[in-house]
Design an enzyme around this catalytic site. Structure first.
Site, PDB file in Angstrom:
ATOM      1  N   LYS A   1      -5.850  -1.311  -9.734  1.00 32.87           N
ATOM      2  CA  LYS A   1      -6.793  -0.670  -8.712  1.00 32.87           C
ATOM      3  C   LYS A   1      -7.260  -1.622  -7.773  1.00 32.87           C
ATOM      4  O   LYS A   1      -7.572  -1.226  -6.448  1.00 32.87           O
ATOM      5  CB  LYS A   1      -7.751  -0.070  -9.643  1.00 32.87           C
ATOM      6  CG  LYS A   1      -7.489   1.117 -10.342  1.00 32.87           C
ATOM      7  CD  LYS A   1      -8.551   2.172 -10.545  1.00 32.87           C
ATOM      8  CE  LYS A   1      -7.881   3.410 -10.868  1.00 32.87           C
ATOM      9  NZ  LYS A   1      -7.463   3.369 -12.443  1.00 32.87           N
TER      10      LYS A   1
ATOM     11  N   GLU B   1     -16.276   6.692  -6.526  1.00 33.95           N
ATOM     12  CA  GLU B   1     -16.406   7.452  -7.945  1.00 33.95           C
ATOM     13  C   GLU B   1     -15.434   6.869  -8.768  1.00 33.95           C
ATOM     14  O   GLU B   1     -14.579   5.808  -8.542  1.00 33.95           O
ATOM     15  CB  GLU B   1     -15.607   8.832  -7.557  1.00 33.95           C
ATOM     16  CG  GLU B   1     -14.186   9.038  -7.544  1.00 33.95           C
ATOM     17  CD  GLU B   1     -13.423   8.258  -6.632  1.00 33.95           C
ATOM     18  OE1 GLU B   1     -13.973   7.926  -5.358  1.00 33.95           O
ATOM     19  OE2 GLU B   1     -12.150   7.843  -7.074  1.00 33.95           O
TER      20      GLU B   1
ATOM     21  N   SER C   1       0.244  -0.568 -15.841  1.00 35.58           N
ATOM     22  CA  SER C   1      -0.608  -0.473 -14.941  1.00 35.58           C
ATOM     23  C   SER C   1      -1.907  -1.236 -15.127  1.00 35.58           C
ATOM     24  O   SER C   1      -2.596  -1.646 -14.125  1.00 35.58           O
ATOM     25  CB  SER C   1      -1.049   1.084 -14.419  1.00 35.58           C
ATOM     26  OG  SER C   1      -1.391   1.744 -15.695  1.00 35.58           O
TER      27      SER C   1
HETATM   28  C1  LIG Z   1      -6.847   4.620 -13.204  1.00 33.17           C
HETATM   29  C2  LIG Z   1      -5.834   3.957 -13.903  1.00 33.17           C
HETATM   30  C3  LIG Z   1      -4.442   4.835 -13.925  1.00 33.17           C
HETATM   31  C4  LIG Z   1      -4.380   6.155 -13.485  1.00 33.17           C
HETATM   32  O1  LIG Z   1      -4.632   6.316 -12.104  1.00 33.17           O
HETATM   33  P1  LIG Z   1      -3.177   6.604 -10.858  1.00 33.17           P
HETATM   34  O2  LIG Z   1      -4.033   6.538  -9.822  1.00 33.17           O
HETATM   35  O3  LIG Z   1      -2.449   7.490 -11.542  1.00 33.17           O
HETATM   36  O4  LIG Z   1      -2.663   4.987 -11.037  1.00 33.17           O
HETATM   37  C5  LIG Z   1      -3.510   4.190 -14.540  1.00 33.17           C
HETATM   38  N1  LIG Z   1      -3.794   3.213 -15.286  1.00 33.17           N
HETATM   39  C6  LIG Z   1      -4.691   2.363 -15.405  1.00 33.17           C
HETATM   40  C7  LIG Z   1      -4.773   1.315 -15.943  1.00 33.17           C
HETATM   41  C8  LIG Z   1      -6.000   2.774 -14.647  1.00 33.17           C
HETATM   42  O5  LIG Z   1      -6.889   2.144 -14.835  1.00 33.17           O
END
Ligand SMILES: *Cc1c(COP(=O)(O)O)cnc(C)c1O
Length: 400
Positions: A94, A116, A382
Site C-alpha cells: 500500500k 478510509e 502483498s
Molecule cells: C489491502 C491489502 C490487500 C487487498 O487490497 P488490493 O487493493 O486488492 O491489493 C491485499 N493484501 C494486503 C497485504 C493488503 O494490506
C-alpha cells in the site's frame, strides 16, 4: 487485444463498459483537477525521479524476487517464486500508492488528507506518508474494524493521524468509504481523498494502478535475470484489486503469461459469507464506479465476509472486470480455511509469515503446483502477517 488492453482506460476512465465516474455533480471538478495534476506529474521526469528516490530510501524498493525452493520441492511440481512486497515499509504494497498520491498532493498545494481503511493497512501507510510530507491526516474506519484492528489504530495515532470511527451500516470498510466521500464533497477545496485501492471514480483506478505498476516492472526484469525467461502464471489476491493489477499490468502484452486473481471465498457460497464478486456477483455501481458487485435481487449491496479484512469488500476495481470478461485474467476464490493453511505452510517451509490476504494467492499456487511440473509461478506476496497474529492465535489454537 493485449496491447489495447494495456492502453486502457479511455479518456473518460472506461475499461470496456466498466469504470467511469458515478459521482455527485459537485465532485466532477475536483476529479478533473486531480486527473490534470496526475497527467502532468506522470509526464514529468522530475516527479518520477523524486518518487523513485522515496520508493527506495523511504519504502525499501526494489523488493526482492525470491525462489521458494523448499515449498516448491515439498509440492513436487511447479517452481514457485515470491515477489516480496511484504518487506516494504509499513508491511504491505500500500505504501507505493500512498507515496505516489502524497507526492502529487504536495504539488497540488493541498494540506489535508482523508482516507478510509478496513484492516488499517491503508490507514497506516497513509499516516506514514502524511507524516513524511507534513499533511493533516484523517482516517475513517468502521467501529467494528477499529475493534478488530486496534494495534493499527494505535500506529496511525502514533504517526499523528486522527482516526474517526464510523458507526453506520455494518461499521466496516464500505461505511468508512461512504463517510470519506461525504467529507470530500464538503471539503474538496482544501482536501485530497487518498483512496486506497484501484477503485472508485476515474482517475483513481488508473492512477492507483500506475503507482503499483512498479511491482510488475521490477518482477518482470528480476524474473528474466534469475531464470532467463518469463513466468507461466502470475497469482495475486484481489480485494479492491491494487496489488494484483500492479503485478499484472507490465505483463498484459506477454501473451504466454497467464494471470490468476484470487478472491475471498470466505466460509461458504451463500451471499453474505464471502467476497467472491466474479462467481457470486454481477455488474453494478458502488462508490463511483461500475464493476462486478455483490448485490441482492433488489440491487441492495450485500454483506461480505472474509477472514482477511483486506479482501472483505463488495466490489472490485473496474479493470479486473474488463480483464475477466476478456478472458485475459482468470478469477478464482479461496476459502478462509485454505488461506489459514497456506499461512502455516509458507511459515514452516520458508520462514515467511504472509498476510492473510496474500495467503489466498499462496493457497491457489499450492493447489495448482503439484500438477504443473516444469512450470514457473510468480506469486505476489502483498503483505506480511504481523498484523494478523491475533487472528492466527484464534484459528490455530494448538500453537498456544
Ligand atoms: C489491502 C491489502 C490487500 C487487498 O487490497 P488490493 O487493493 O486488492 O491489493 C491485499 N493484501 C494486503 C497485504 C493488503 O494490506
Amino acid at each position: 487485444m493485449a496491447t489495447t488492453t494495456a492502453a486502457l482506460p479511455d479518456a473518460l476512465g472506461h475499461f470496456g463498459p466498466y469504470g467511469g465516474r458515478y459521482v455527485p455533480e459537485i465532485l466532477v471538478a475536483p476529479l478533473d483537477q486531480l486527473e490534470a495534476a496526475y497527467r502532468q506529474a506522470q509526464a514529468d521526469p522530475a516527479f518520477q525521479a523524486e518518487l523513485d528516490d522515496l520508493s527506495q530510501r523511504f519504502a525499501g524498493r526494489p523488493t526482492p524476487l525470491y525462489h521458494a525452493k523448499r515449498l516448491s520441492r515439498h509440492l513436487g511440481g511447479a517452481d514457485i517464486y515470491l515477489k516480496r512486497e511484504d518487506l516494504l515499509h509499513t508491511g504491505a504494497h500500500k505504501i507505493n500508492n500512498c507515496l505516489g498520491q502524497g507526492l502529487l498532493v504536495s504539488r497540488m498545494g493541498k494540506k489535508r488528507i482523508i482516507a478510509e481503511t478496513g484492516a488499517g493497512q491503508h490507514g497506516v501507510a497513509t499516516a506514514a506518508a502524511c507524516a513524511l510530507f507534513g499533511f493533516e491526516c484523517i482516517v475513517y474506519m468502521g467501529e467494528e474494524d477499529m475493534r478488530r484492528q486496534s494495534p493499527n489504530v494505535f500506529r496511525m495515532r502514533l504517526m499523528g493521524a486522527e482516526v474517526v470511527g464510523v458507526d453506520a451500516g455494518s461499521r466496516t470498510l464500505k461505511d468508512a468509504i461512504s463517510e470519506a466521500m461525504r467529507d470530500w464533497v464538503a471539503n474538496f477545496e482544501t482536501t485530497h481523498y487518498l483512496l486506497g485501492s484501484a477503485l472508485g471514480p476515474h482517475p483513481y483506478p488508473m492512477m492507483v494502478r500506475d503507482f503499483h505498476a512498479v511491482i510488475g516492472r521490477e518482477a518482470r526484469q528480476q524474473f528474466q535475470e534469475l531464470t532467463g525467461g518469463l513466468p507461466d502464471i502470475l497469482l495475486a489476491c484481489v480485494g479492491g484489486g491494487s496489488n494484483s493489477i500492479g503485478l499484472f499490468h507490465r505483463f498484459l502484452g506477454d501473451e504466454s503469461v497467464k494471470m490468476v486473481g484470487v478472491e475471498a471465498g470466505g466460509r461458504g457460497q451463500a451471499l453474505g459469507d464471502h467476497a467472491a464478486r466474479f462467481s457470486g456477483g454481477s455488474p453494478g455501481v458502488l462508490h463511483g464506479t461500475y464493476s462486478y458487485l455483490l448485490q441482492d435481487d433488489d440491487g441492495q449491496i450485500a454483506l461480505t465476509h472474509s477472514v482477511s479484512a483486506g479482501l472483505d469488500y463488495a466490489t472490485v476495481g473496474p479493470e479486473h472486470s474488463w480483464l475477466h470478461d476478456q478472458g485475459r485474467a482468470e478469477y478464482v476464490s479461496c476459502s478462509d480455511e485454505d488461506a489459514v493453511e497456506a499461512v502455516k505452510l509458507l511459515s514452516r517451509m520458508e520462514g515467511i509469515i504472509p498476510a492473510l490476504e496474500s495467503a489466498h494467492a499462496v493457497a491457489e499456487a499450492v493447489r495448482r503446483a503439484p500438477a504443473a511440473k516444469g512450470q514457473k509461478f510468480l506469486v505476489n506476496l502483498s503483505g506480511r502477517g504481523d498484523k494478523d497474529i491475533g487472528i492466527f492465535r484464534e484459528t490455530l489454537p494448538d500453537l498456544g
